[in-house]
Design an enzyme around this catalytic site. Sequence first.
Site, PDB file in Angstrom:
ATOM      1  N   TYR A   1     -16.132  18.167 -13.857  1.00 25.66           N
ATOM      2  CA  TYR A   1     -16.449  16.662 -13.710  1.00 25.66           C
ATOM      3  C   TYR A   1     -17.386  16.736 -12.595  1.00 25.66           C
ATOM      4  O   TYR A   1     -17.452  17.001 -11.579  1.00 25.66           O
ATOM      5  CB  TYR A   1     -15.232  15.919 -13.570  1.00 25.66           C
TER       6      TYR A   1
ATOM      7  N   ASP B   1      -7.333  19.951 -13.205  1.00 28.58           N
ATOM      8  CA  ASP B   1      -7.662  18.599 -13.711  1.00 28.58           C
ATOM      9  C   ASP B   1      -7.411  18.629 -15.257  1.00 28.58           C
ATOM     10  O   ASP B   1      -8.026  19.367 -16.095  1.00 28.58           O
ATOM     11  CB  ASP B   1      -9.021  18.430 -13.518  1.00 28.58           C
TER      12      ASP B   1
ATOM     13  N   LYS C   1      -8.979   7.660 -18.874  1.00 26.13           N
ATOM     14  CA  LYS C   1      -9.262   8.125 -20.269  1.00 26.13           C
ATOM     15  C   LYS C   1      -8.174   8.268 -21.216  1.00 26.13           C
ATOM     16  O   LYS C   1      -7.693   7.236 -21.485  1.00 26.13           O
ATOM     17  CB  LYS C   1      -9.868   9.791 -19.890  1.00 26.13           C
TER      18      LYS C   1
ATOM     19  N   ARG D   1       0.933  -1.370   0.033  1.00 24.58           N
ATOM     20  CA  ARG D   1      -0.047  -0.024  -0.143  1.00 24.58           C
ATOM     21  C   ARG D   1       0.857   1.347  -0.032  1.00 24.58           C
ATOM     22  O   ARG D   1       0.466   2.212  -0.356  1.00 24.58           O
ATOM     23  CB  ARG D   1      -1.146   0.123   1.072  1.00 24.58           C
TER      24      ARG D   1
END
Length: 398
Positions: free
Chosen positions: A125, A196, A221, A72
């Site tokens: 978004y 972003d 994307k 992690r």
Amino acid sequence: MTDVPETDSALPEYTFPHLDAAELSALSPETLAVAAGRPERGHDTPVNPSVVFSSTFVGLGSVGDGARGYARFSNPTWEPFEEAVARLEGAEIPALLFSSGMAAVAAALSLVPVGGVLVAPAHAYSGTLGLAQAKGVRGELGLRSVDIADTDATVAALDGADVLWVESPTNPMMEVADLPALTAAAHAAGAVVVVDNTFSTPLGQQPLAVGADVVVHSATKYLAGHSDVLLGLAVTADDELRARLLGHRTLHGAIAGPMEAWLGLRGLRTLALRVERSQATAAELARRLEGHPAVRRTRYPGLVSDPGHERAAAQFDGFGSIISIELDGAAEADALVAGLALWLPATSLGGVESTIERRRRHIAEPTTVPEGLVRLSVGIENVDDLWADLAQGLDSLV
Ligand SMILES: *Cc1c(COP(=O)(O)O)cnc(C)c1O
């Protein structure tokens, strides 16, 4: 503050053993997308990184001075992708890979201190807006929504702000912000600037170069590019901000699986080819859409008629592959989407396959997005095949 092991935050040197720093920074982005994040060279070494499936690492020393410790905290499979995207965005320290774009967005939103102020675009978004609103309702932050294309209004909202959030172009309204001006004003007000950059990709704009502090991506994307994984990235050139974002990733646990990380880098290799083709096709489709009688308005910053065109021409290297069109209403938009054979009626964007969607079918979409707005993500198919499909759908509406 991070309460996590320190990892080495310098970019690895080994990828380009034959190039010095100056030669490296002279490489163009399309070369970096192919060449960065390769394993060390040696006789018979693999040319691609390996996928490391291990939840823990053998520990014979202390954790906290560069040791991995536990998967992690870090995974060797993340690092080539993190290196490549950092170089593409112009950062000298590795990016941070997350399990999704929203995981990266959540980490970046955590930069707003409790009780602090976030200035964000009214159109962005929907997941980002939803998380910011939820934090606002819980009293964790004060949210100021702005028209990000209106520079004066955005600058006026920055007084006392902690973070300015920018999407440019915005999803799905395609508004273009004056990023250099907003960044300068935000810094003067003492705010951190997060961009972003999912829509533009680092090939279209490099926000860090104009002063932004953090760049986030939905690598789901364009960066991964094949609609087969969810991934996110946060990039910064600032060690302290990186440590805070890393602390968030480690303690909230939104880490990428090694197989997804490997696929992300695999997809990145063809980023330049995919973007080049899809944005050339998008420019042509936007031109044809603008002239169709069923289309009320075409939102694409590459069109001279678009209100964001001048800014986009000054700031972007290419106008991207997303087009939004406005039809008469929801019924017409639904009919168009349902009547296509080649375009995939699906959410998401930035894949090799063209997708189309009426955005207001999502109840979370801001109500200021028109009911008849349809967002097109142009893929890499042939332009005339895409147009033939669209044209028969649009013709049936008039
Ligand atoms: C899709 C998207 C996100 C969210 O990314 P996920 O990978 O779906 O979590 C964030 N920002 C923008 C601009 C997006 O298009």
